[in-house]
Design a protein around this motif. Structure first.
Motif, PDB file in Angstrom:
ATOM      1  N   ALA A  26       0.847  -1.202   0.000  1.00  0.00           N
ATOM      2  CA  ALA A  26       0.000   0.000   0.000  1.00  0.00           C
ATOM      3  C   ALA A  26       0.874   1.240   0.000  1.00  0.00           C
ATOM      4  O   ALA A  26       1.962   1.254   0.591  1.00  0.00           O
ATOM      5  CB  ALA A  26      -0.924   0.011   1.220  1.00  0.00           C
ATOM      6  N   LEU A  28      -0.089   5.148   0.781  1.00  0.00           N
ATOM      7  CA  LEU A  28      -1.219   5.947   1.254  1.00  0.00           C
ATOM      8  C   LEU A  28      -0.854   7.415   1.390  1.00  0.00           C
ATOM      9  O   LEU A  28       0.163   7.755   1.990  1.00  0.00           O
ATOM     10  CB  LEU A  28      -1.681   5.421   2.611  1.00  0.00           C
ATOM     11  N   ARG A  63      -3.063   1.418   8.207  1.00  0.00           N
ATOM     12  CA  ARG A  63      -4.052   2.421   7.770  1.00  0.00           C
ATOM     13  C   ARG A  63      -4.682   3.136   8.957  1.00  0.00           C
ATOM     14  O   ARG A  63      -4.809   4.362   8.973  1.00  0.00           O
ATOM     15  CB  ARG A  63      -5.150   1.748   6.931  1.00  0.00           C
ATOM     16  N   GLU A  67      -3.986   7.193   9.813  1.00  0.00           N
ATOM     17  CA  GLU A  67      -5.081   8.164   9.759  1.00  0.00           C
ATOM     18  C   GLU A  67      -5.103   9.051  11.001  1.00  0.00           C
ATOM     19  O   GLU A  67      -5.519  10.207  10.949  1.00  0.00           O
ATOM     20  CB  GLU A  67      -6.422   7.440   9.603  1.00  0.00           C
TER      21      GLU A  67
END
Length: 267
Positions: A26, A28, A63, A67
């Motif tokens: 990933a 991000l 994730r 965040e």
């Protein structure tokens, strides 16, 4: 004042010659802070469902914690260590209720808006830093053969063909706490390239080959080339492959003040 830059990026993943995919990757872009980026590669192990559960948990943890991260007030190195430690705990809890023994590597980096870059890894998924077509630094695997290399008993080239090259001395999900090795690039510069990848990719390339490919191709082109070439060199016996590439370029704006950084969406 920090010079403005932009990040050109790409990700790639392929199951190789395996029946199922246990890698995860990933890249991000932070939902609130422009120019703040997290890259993660996780290579799951422990049977079809076990390995995938482990790498999935690494991604979910990364994730969630990213965040909540604020580059203005939080410590990036602490964030990465927290991701590794929390994912390890959850993978261990998963193992208690499952027949498999899920494990995973992790190689993760955070680029902050001001250009500092922080790494953390556990296992043999790697991060490379290239500048101007040459290797500046790479992570050192938590593996049996890397320990042999460090002691001068075998060479880097011999490590790739060693019969025990797949034995790890540390990763996520084992009974002992994972080793967490960190690294800092104080200031990313135009011409810098980061490559995070699983062993299914780096096993088939020398650092000089990787440097040349990443210097001459765009991240998307390099992603496709490296996967294709690794598949070819594996000759039907290739592992899962996953990689993330980030290239730093100068951001040129006319008349108006430039934004500090921007991320081209990953593919």
């Amino acid at each position: 004042m920090t010079k403005a830059f932009r990040l050109i990026a790409s990700t790639g993943i392929h199951k190789g010659d395996r029946e199922y995919q246990q890698d995860q990757v990933a890249l991000l872009s932070h939902p609130r802070f422009n120019g703040c980026v997290l890259g993660v590669v996780a290579d799951g192990m422990g049977g079809r469902s076990g390995g995938r559960k482990a790498s999935d948990q690494v991604m979910l943890t990364a994730r969630q914690l990213f965040e909540r991260y604020s580059p203005e007030t939080d410590d990036a190195a602490a964030l990465l260590k927290h991701i590794v430690e929390e994912a390890h705990i959850v993978i261990r809890l998963t193992a208690i209720s499952a027949e498999q023994e899920p494990h995973s590597t992790i190689a993760a980096f955070v680029i902050n808006p001001r250009g500092d870059c922080h790494w953390a890894h556990a296992g043999d998924s790697r991060i490379y830093h290239f500048q101007g077509g040459r290797l500046v630094f790479r992570t050192s695997d938590h593996s049996y053969v890397q320990a042999l290399v460090d002691r001068g008993e075998i060479t880097e080239a011999e490590a790739n063909t060693h019969p025990h090259s797949n034995i790890l001395v540390g990763c996520l999900g084992t009974e002992s706490d994972p080793p967490i090795t960190t690294h800092l690039i104080p200031q990313m510069q135009p011409g810098d390239v980061l490559l995070a990848c699983s062993d299914g990719v780096w096993h088939y390339f020398s650092p000089a080959e990787l440097a040349s490919v990443l210097d001459s191709l765009t991240p998307r082109e390099a992603t496709e080339f490296l996967i294709d070439k690794a598949r070819s060199r594996a000759r039907g016996g290739g592992d899962n492959l996953s990689l993330a590439i980030v290239k730093i370029e100068t951001l040129v704006e006319e008349k108006k003040p430039p934004r500090l950084a921007q991320l081209t969406p990953a593919t």
